[in-house]
Design a protein around this motif. Structure first.
Motif, PDB file in Angstrom:
ATOM      1  N   VAL A   1       3.590   2.291  -0.957  1.00 29.42           N
ATOM      2  CA  VAL A   1       3.073   3.048   0.189  1.00 29.42           C
ATOM      3  C   VAL A   1       2.787   2.075   1.326  1.00 29.42           C
ATOM      4  CG1 VAL A   1       1.180   4.514   1.000  1.00 29.42           C
ATOM      5  CG2 VAL A   1       2.171   4.889  -1.272  1.00 29.42           C
ATOM      6  N   GLU A   2       2.221   0.925   0.971  1.00 26.63           N
ATOM      7  CA  GLU A   2       1.947  -0.097   1.980  1.00 26.63           C
ATOM      8  C   GLU A   2       3.257  -0.550   2.644  1.00 26.63           C
ATOM      9  OE1 GLU A   2      -0.057  -3.549   0.463  1.00 26.63           O
ATOM     10  OE2 GLU A   2      -0.405  -4.320   2.487  1.00 26.63           O
ATOM     11  N   ALA A   3       4.281  -0.811   1.835  1.00 28.11           N
ATOM     12  CA  ALA A   3       5.568  -1.267   2.380  1.00 28.11           C
ATOM     13  C   ALA A   3       6.151  -0.209   3.326  1.00 28.11           C
ATOM     14  CB  ALA A   3       6.543  -1.561   1.239  1.00 28.11           C
ATOM     15  N   PHE A   4       6.010   1.050   2.952  1.00 29.94           N
ATOM     16  CA  PHE A   4       6.522   2.169   3.768  1.00 29.94           C
ATOM     17  C   PHE A   4       5.829   2.187   5.136  1.00 29.94           C
ATOM     18  CE2 PHE A   4       6.118   6.864   4.704  1.00 29.94           C
ATOM     19  CZ  PHE A   4       7.458   7.124   4.930  1.00 29.94           C
ATOM     20  N   VAL A   5       4.492   2.165   5.115  1.00 36.47           N
ATOM     21  CA  VAL A   5       3.734   2.236   6.371  1.00 36.47           C
ATOM     22  C   VAL A   5       3.981   0.983   7.213  1.00 36.47           C
ATOM     23  CG1 VAL A   5       1.410   2.386   7.372  1.00 36.47           C
ATOM     24  CG2 VAL A   5       1.976   3.743   5.342  1.00 36.47           C
ATOM     25  N   GLU A   6       3.981  -0.179   6.552  1.00 40.95           N
ATOM     26  CA  GLU A   6       4.163  -1.440   7.284  1.00 40.95           C
ATOM     27  C   GLU A   6       5.538  -1.519   7.930  1.00 40.95           C
ATOM     28  OE1 GLU A   6       2.073  -3.705   8.299  1.00 40.95           O
ATOM     29  OE2 GLU A   6       0.505  -2.448   7.412  1.00 40.95           O
ATOM     30  N   ALA A   7       6.548  -1.026   7.234  1.00 39.38           N
ATOM     31  CA  ALA A   7       7.906  -1.084   7.790  1.00 39.38           C
ATOM     32  C   ALA A   7       7.976  -0.299   9.107  1.00 39.38           C
ATOM     33  CB  ALA A   7       8.918  -0.536   6.791  1.00 39.38           C
TER      34      ALA A   7
END
Ligand code: CP3
Length: 356
Positions: free
Chosen positions: A331-337
């Motif tokens: 989820v973090e990778a999704f938002v950060e991207a």
């Protein structure tokens, strides 16, 4: 506010991002609270509901915070006894006859007593709008009449809505009376949420995609319109989600929603070509893609952004809710991207395409 800009077709450097079901069991801090409280207690105590709504926002900094509650409490307070079990929610007395229908009444929508009203969500929204920084949107929501009716008729839902589809054919007039009652209550309920501070309202018609086009046009769309019109009258943008909506996309575009939230099956560019400019589009990474390694999640998210980078009305989201065992790192990778995107200039603003 990035989210409201997207609703007005005014995306700038990057689109806004949030996730359906962004609060929930995939977060250890949610499970800590859940270990001591039932789901119903968590939803109906504004102290807890606000805390749980904020958990994903604190961790990941999405551009929208959705209030923690459930779509089924509204029919619950209209007189249909509801239980949440480990296998999911269930109405104890499925609605099949006009005598069952007559037991439903108008809801007391504002009582804070969880057994009487839906006031807890209104109080949670008021507090969230005070606590969340202005840059982020606070979202309210409701179930659409068809999806609520499907739960009422089926009792519980798993794979399909066979009993509901049978009911539509056996008892079409009763079905319309039920849908009308739910639509009026849902419209009123969404207006109250708007007044309590929600910046935008999402209508979940999760199960309506199991209807063919004709039945969608008869049993789902007119009642979505009633609820969405109430949101428009309250002066707020609305989002319409239907799971499995490829065959009804053009009809959804006529619902009056400001933004259409799409499941993962249809490429967003194709959806944009089909609905034209003017409406927002939200979605649509497959929630299962979050089970890939964070690098792969970043890549999949980048592909979405590449495809939609020139689209002024795009909201990044999943194609359905976050699944319970999703790794938080994904989820973090999704938002950060999404947040790492800079300088993805969207097409010049055409005032004729913006919403009022
Ligand atoms: O999105 C959010 O973070 C806000 C909260 C929210 C929940 N449910 C919390 C919840 C929202 C917007 C919903 C909507 C909802 N509820 C829908 C429409 C969207 C969709 O997912 O299709 C539907 C169909 C429901 C009905 C419902 N509630 C089901 C089918 C279930 C069981 C499935 C499951 O995931 O366990 C629920 C329970 C529920 N609603 C949970 C949460 C966090 C799990 C509760 C728990 O045991 O901790």
């Amino acid at each position: 506010m990035l989210f409201l800009n997207a609703c007005k077709n005014r995306n700038g450097d990057r689109p806004p991002v949030w996730l359906m079901r962004q609060a929930g069991r995939y977060l250890p801090e949610y499970r800590t609270i859940r270990a001591t409280k039932s789901f119903v207690e968590m939803c109906t105590d504004p102290d807890v509901a606000v805390e749980v709504s904020l958990q994903p926002f604190r961790r990941f900094g999405m551009d929208a915070v959705i209030v923690f509650y459930d779509i089924l409490f509204l029919p619950g307070v209209m007189g249909a006894p509801l239980v949440f079990t480990d296998e999911g929610p269930r109405f104890e007395r499925p609605l099949r006859t006009s005598a069952d229908f007559d037991r439903l009444g108008r809801a007391d929508l504002t009582s804070l007593d969880p057994s009487k009203g839906t006031g807890a969500i209104l109080e949670s929204l008021r507090r969230l709008r005070r606590e969340v920084p202005r840059e982020a949107a606070v979202l309210g929501f409701a179930g659409a009449p068809f999806t609520l009716a499907a739960y009422l008729v089926e009792g519980r839902l798993g794979q399909g809505v066979d009993r509901m589809r049978r009911f539509l054919n056996e008892e079409p007039r009763l079905a319309h009376r039920l849908l009308e009652l739910l639509a009026q209550a849902t419209g009123e309920y969404l207006s109250l949420q708007a007044a309590a501070g929600a910046d935008a309202l999402q209508l979940f018609d999760t199960w309506a995609g199991l209807l063919d086009r004709k039945d969608y046009a008869e049993f789902a769309l007119p009642y979505e319109k009633i609820a969405l019109e109430a949101v428009a009258r309250a002066g707020k943008p609305s989002i319409l989600f239907v799971n499995g909506c490829t065959h009804i996309l053009e009809d959804m575009a006529a619902s009056g929603a400001s933004v259409l939230s799409l499941d993962w099956r249809l490429p967003l560019r194709t959806a944009r070509e089909r609905v034209g400019a003017g409406l927002g589009l939200q979605g649509n990474l497959d929630p299962a893609a979050l089970f890939a390694a964070p690098d792969a999640v970043r890549q999949r998210t980048s592909s979405l952004l590449d495809a939609m980078s020139s689209d002024p009305g795009y909201v990044v989201n999943l194609g359905h809710g976050v699944l319970p065992e999703t790794p938080p790192e994904s989820v973090e990778a999704f938002v950060e991207a999404v947040k790492a995107r800079k300088g993805v200039r969207t097409a010049a603003l055409d005032p004729a395409r913006g919403l009022p």
